[in-house]
Motif scaffolding. Structure first.
Motif, PDB file in Angstrom:
ATOM      1  N   ARG A  70       0.837  -1.194   0.000  1.00  0.00           N
ATOM      2  CA  ARG A  70       0.000   0.000   0.000  1.00  0.00           C
ATOM      3  C   ARG A  70       0.873   1.244   0.000  1.00  0.00           C
ATOM      4  NH1 ARG A  70      -0.482   2.504   4.906  1.00  0.00           N
ATOM      5  NH2 ARG A  70       0.449   1.434   6.704  1.00  0.00           N
ATOM      6  N   GLU A  71       0.309   2.342  -0.509  1.00  0.00           N
ATOM      7  CA  GLU A  71       1.007   3.626  -0.508  1.00  0.00           C
ATOM      8  C   GLU A  71       1.069   4.185   0.905  1.00  0.00           C
ATOM      9  OE1 GLU A  71      -0.606   6.384  -3.257  1.00  0.00           O
ATOM     10  OE2 GLU A  71      -0.138   5.176  -5.035  1.00  0.00           O
ATOM     11  N   GLU A  72       2.119   4.918   1.163  1.00  0.00           N
ATOM     12  CA  GLU A  72       2.338   5.498   2.493  1.00  0.00           C
ATOM     13  C   GLU A  72       2.504   7.005   2.359  1.00  0.00           C
ATOM     14  OE1 GLU A  72       5.407   5.058   6.313  1.00  0.00           O
ATOM     15  OE2 GLU A  72       5.432   3.624   4.640  1.00  0.00           O
ATOM     16  N   SER A  73       1.899   7.712   3.288  1.00  0.00           N
ATOM     17  CA  SER A  73       2.002   9.169   3.275  1.00  0.00           C
ATOM     18  C   SER A  73       3.408   9.601   3.700  1.00  0.00           C
ATOM     19  CB  SER A  73       0.963   9.786   4.226  1.00  0.00           C
ATOM     20  OG  SER A  73       1.116  11.192   4.271  1.00  0.00           O
ATOM     21  N   VAL A  74       3.947  10.531   2.944  1.00  0.00           N
ATOM     22  CA  VAL A  74       5.303  11.023   3.219  1.00  0.00           C
ATOM     23  C   VAL A  74       5.256  12.424   3.824  1.00  0.00           C
ATOM     24  CG1 VAL A  74       7.542  11.582   2.201  1.00  0.00           C
ATOM     25  CG2 VAL A  74       6.213   9.652   1.323  1.00  0.00           C
ATOM     26  N   PHE A  75       4.399  13.297   3.258  1.00  0.00           N
ATOM     27  CA  PHE A  75       4.376  14.684   3.719  1.00  0.00           C
ATOM     28  C   PHE A  75       3.045  15.314   3.315  1.00  0.00           C
ATOM     29  CE2 PHE A  75       5.694  19.062   4.299  1.00  0.00           C
ATOM     30  CZ  PHE A  75       6.634  18.979   5.312  1.00  0.00           C
ATOM     31  N   TYR A  76       2.638  16.315   4.122  1.00  0.00           N
ATOM     32  CA  TYR A  76       1.401  17.040   3.817  1.00  0.00           C
ATOM     33  C   TYR A  76       1.593  18.509   4.195  1.00  0.00           C
ATOM     34  CZ  TYR A  76      -3.552  18.253   3.556  1.00  0.00           C
ATOM     35  OH  TYR A  76      -4.751  18.837   3.229  1.00  0.00           O
ATOM     36  N   TYR A  77       1.041  19.391   3.323  1.00  0.00           N
ATOM     37  CA  TYR A  77       1.160  20.839   3.574  1.00  0.00           C
ATOM     38  C   TYR A  77      -0.191  21.501   3.313  1.00  0.00           C
ATOM     39  CZ  TYR A  77       2.822  25.657   3.352  1.00  0.00           C
ATOM     40  OH  TYR A  77       3.023  27.000   3.579  1.00  0.00           O
ATOM     41  N   GLN A  78      -0.640  22.280   4.304  1.00  0.00           N
ATOM     42  CA  GLN A  78      -1.795  23.161   4.153  1.00  0.00           C
ATOM     43  C   GLN A  78      -1.674  24.278   5.186  1.00  0.00           C
ATOM     44  OE1 GLN A  78      -5.682  21.385   4.605  1.00  0.00           O
ATOM     45  NE2 GLN A  78      -6.721  23.123   3.634  1.00  0.00           N
ATOM     46  N   GLN A  79      -1.340  25.440   4.694  1.00  0.00           N
ATOM     47  CA  GLN A  79      -1.035  26.619   5.508  1.00  0.00           C
ATOM     48  C   GLN A  79       0.290  26.473   6.257  1.00  0.00           C
ATOM     49  OE1 GLN A  79      -4.315  27.647   8.051  1.00  0.00           O
ATOM     50  NE2 GLN A  79      -5.649  28.207   6.333  1.00  0.00           N
ATOM     51  N   ARG A  80       0.642  25.236   6.616  1.00  0.00           N
ATOM     52  CA  ARG A  80       1.928  24.981   7.261  1.00  0.00           C
ATOM     53  C   ARG A  80       2.318  23.528   7.011  1.00  0.00           C
ATOM     54  NH1 ARG A  80       2.026  22.349  12.192  1.00  0.00           N
ATOM     55  NH2 ARG A  80      -0.020  21.851  13.111  1.00  0.00           N
ATOM     56  N   PRO A  81       3.599  23.178   7.177  1.00  0.00           N
ATOM     57  CA  PRO A  81       4.029  21.789   6.930  1.00  0.00           C
ATOM     58  C   PRO A  81       3.497  20.841   8.009  1.00  0.00           C
ATOM     59  CG  PRO A  81       5.883  23.332   6.854  1.00  0.00           C
ATOM     60  CD  PRO A  81       4.737  24.072   7.431  1.00  0.00           C
ATOM     61  N   TYR A  82       3.160  19.627   7.558  1.00  0.00           N
ATOM     62  CA  TYR A  82       2.744  18.557   8.452  1.00  0.00           C
ATOM     63  C   TYR A  82       3.611  17.332   8.159  1.00  0.00           C
ATOM     64  CZ  TYR A  82      -1.435  21.236   9.676  1.00  0.00           C
ATOM     65  OH  TYR A  82      -2.306  22.213  10.136  1.00  0.00           O
ATOM     66  N   PRO A  83       4.767  17.211   8.802  1.00  0.00           N
ATOM     67  CA  PRO A  83       5.601  16.026   8.575  1.00  0.00           C
ATOM     68  C   PRO A  83       4.958  14.795   9.184  1.00  0.00           C
ATOM     69  CG  PRO A  83       6.547  17.392  10.288  1.00  0.00           C
ATOM     70  CD  PRO A  83       5.391  18.151   9.746  1.00  0.00           C
ATOM     71  N   PRO A  84       5.333  13.609   8.705  1.00  0.00           N
ATOM     72  CA  PRO A  84       4.722  12.381   9.241  1.00  0.00           C
ATOM     73  C   PRO A  84       5.150  12.138  10.684  1.00  0.00           C
ATOM     74  CG  PRO A  84       6.523  11.853   7.758  1.00  0.00           C
ATOM     75  CD  PRO A  84       6.316  13.322   7.641  1.00  0.00           C
ATOM     76  N   VAL A  85       4.220  11.624  11.473  1.00  0.00           N
ATOM     77  CA  VAL A  85       4.497  11.357  12.883  1.00  0.00           C
ATOM     78  C   VAL A  85       4.752   9.882  13.123  1.00  0.00           C
ATOM     79  CG1 VAL A  85       3.223  13.345  13.710  1.00  0.00           C
ATOM     80  CG2 VAL A  85       2.010  11.176  13.327  1.00  0.00           C
ATOM     81  N   GLU A  86       4.580   9.057  12.090  1.00  0.00           N
ATOM     82  CA  GLU A  86       4.846   7.631  12.198  1.00  0.00           C
ATOM     83  C   GLU A  86       5.219   7.094  10.823  1.00  0.00           C
ATOM     84  OE1 GLU A  86       1.336   5.736  13.572  1.00  0.00           O
ATOM     85  OE2 GLU A  86       0.117   6.330  11.833  1.00  0.00           O
ATOM     86  N   GLY A  87       5.714   5.875  10.794  1.00  0.00           N
ATOM     87  CA  GLY A  87       6.103   5.273   9.539  1.00  0.00           C
ATOM     88  C   GLY A  87       7.602   5.409   9.294  1.00  0.00           C
ATOM     89  N   ILE A  88       8.042   4.925   8.118  1.00  0.00           N
ATOM     90  CA  ILE A  88       9.481   4.926   7.822  1.00  0.00           C
ATOM     91  C   ILE A  88      10.019   6.330   7.546  1.00  0.00           C
ATOM     92  CG2 ILE A  88       9.394   2.573   6.933  1.00  0.00           C
ATOM     93  CD1 ILE A  88       9.423   3.733   4.110  1.00  0.00           C
ATOM     94  N   PHE A  89       9.138   7.290   7.260  1.00  0.00           N
ATOM     95  CA  PHE A  89       9.591   8.649   6.942  1.00  0.00           C
ATOM     96  C   PHE A  89       9.485   9.592   8.140  1.00  0.00           C
ATOM     97  CE2 PHE A  89       8.129   6.830   2.911  1.00  0.00           C
ATOM     98  CZ  PHE A  89       9.289   6.964   2.162  1.00  0.00           C
ATOM     99  N   ARG A  90       9.230   9.050   9.309  1.00  0.00           N
ATOM    100  CA  ARG A  90       9.161   9.878  10.516  1.00  0.00           C
ATOM    101  C   ARG A  90      10.535  10.488  10.792  1.00  0.00           C
ATOM    102  NH1 ARG A  90       9.818   8.741  16.121  1.00  0.00           N
ATOM    103  NH2 ARG A  90       8.551  10.143  17.440  1.00  0.00           N
ATOM    104  N   ARG A  91      10.552  11.794  10.988  1.00  0.00           N
ATOM    105  CA  ARG A  91      11.757  12.578  11.235  1.00  0.00           C
ATOM    106  C   ARG A  91      12.740  12.516  10.061  1.00  0.00           C
ATOM    107  NH1 ARG A  91      13.309  11.183  17.575  1.00  0.00           N
ATOM    108  NH2 ARG A  91      11.345  11.943  18.488  1.00  0.00           N
ATOM    109  N   SER A  92      12.261  12.150   8.920  1.00  0.00           N
ATOM    110  CA  SER A  92      13.122  12.068   7.740  1.00  0.00           C
ATOM    111  C   SER A  92      12.723  13.070   6.663  1.00  0.00           C
ATOM    112  CB  SER A  92      13.100  10.652   7.156  1.00  0.00           C
ATOM    113  OG  SER A  92      13.865  10.591   5.976  1.00  0.00           O
ATOM    114  N   ALA A  93      11.416  13.270   6.475  1.00  0.00           N
ATOM    115  CA  ALA A  93      10.930  14.188   5.443  1.00  0.00           C
ATOM    116  C   ALA A  93      10.769  15.584   6.027  1.00  0.00           C
ATOM    117  CB  ALA A  93       9.605  13.695   4.872  1.00  0.00           C
TER     118      ALA A  93
END
Length: 252
Positions: A70-93
């Motif tokens: 399945r696809e995994e969320s890496v990053f999200y932005y709306q008015q401000r950045p929302y980095p991932p809080v879990e998963g393999i990209f936590r503290r990476s993106a």
């Protein structure tokens, strides 16, 4: 039924007062290669037919692995950045874009082999919410490939060559400037005529004439009388007087 037909006619022919929504276009680099443990930038830019509204624009990054899953969320932005809080990209993106500059790029820190896969960049700028998606295929390798090393070497060589050319131009300009200043200085200072030290003006050469000196010796006491000096000019003046004496004797 008539209202729906009129609305469709207005959309097709672009009558004023009817909103026309165009598709947003997203641009990515396509393929990216990164060495294991290094940071990599996933570049994503976009173009929207509507004005950019920083309060409503939405940007999302997702990851699709090489292996089925399945696809995994890496990053999200709306008015401000929302980095991932879990998963393999936590503290990476981390966010590396600029909304007003139409840049939706992110950076992946210390990439791993598990990051191999396809990254999808999606941008929505209401009312411009439809359009293509941007995809980047990331390949994490142990060492840089020959093409990457060659590109890096060419970049370094190009930079060194450009610096040397610039240095040569600066040195040449300075030399030309110095030569020009010296030439202008030589033209301003008048040249002094060189005089021959052995030549002098005739009026100053009196001391160069030899004088006739006669020495008279008195036989009675053996003393030497004062020397008489005759100047050539005085001898010439005395010659006419002797002729006058001769004329006087003849008259007698």
């Amino acid at each position: 039924m008539c209202v729906k037909g009129l609305h469709l006619f207005a959309v097709l022919f672009g009558l004023p007062g009817v909103l026309r929504v165009g598709g947003i276009r997203v641009y990515t680099s396509g393929e990216v290669e990164a060495v294991n443990g290094t940071d990599v930038r996933l570049k994503c830019t976009f173009h929207s037919s509507s004005a950019i509204n920083p309060n409503s624009i939405m940007i999302s990054w997702s990851f699709r692995p090489l292996k089925p899953g399945r696809e995994e969320s890496v990053f999200y932005y709306q008015q401000r950045p929302y980095p991932p809080v879990e998963g393999i990209f936590r503290r990476s993106a981390i966010w590396a874009g600029d909304i007003m500059g139409r840049d939706a790029s992110i950076i992946l820190r210390q990439v791993k082999f598990t990051y191999n896969g396809t990254y999808i960049c999606q941008v929505k700028n209401p009312p411009d919410v439809h359009g293509s998606l941007g995809e980047i295929k990331l390949r994490v390798v142990t060492t840089a490939s020959f093409s990457g090393i060659l590109k890096l070497a060419l970049m370094i060589a190009g930079g060194i060559t450009a610096a040397m050319v610039l240095l040569i131009i600066i040195v040449s300009c300075r030399r030309c400037k110095r030569k020009r200043q010296r030439r202008e200085g030589d033209e301003e200072v008048p040249r002094k005529e060189r005089k021959d030290p052995t030549a002098c003006h005739p009026s100053r050469a009196v001391h160069l004439y030899m004088s006739d000196t006669s020495i008279e010796i008195d036989s009675s006491d053996g003393m030497i009388s004062d020397a008489s000096t005759k100047d050539p000019s005085s001898s010439e003046e005395e010659e006419p007087s002797s002729d006058d004496d001769d004329d006087g004797d003849d008259s007698d």
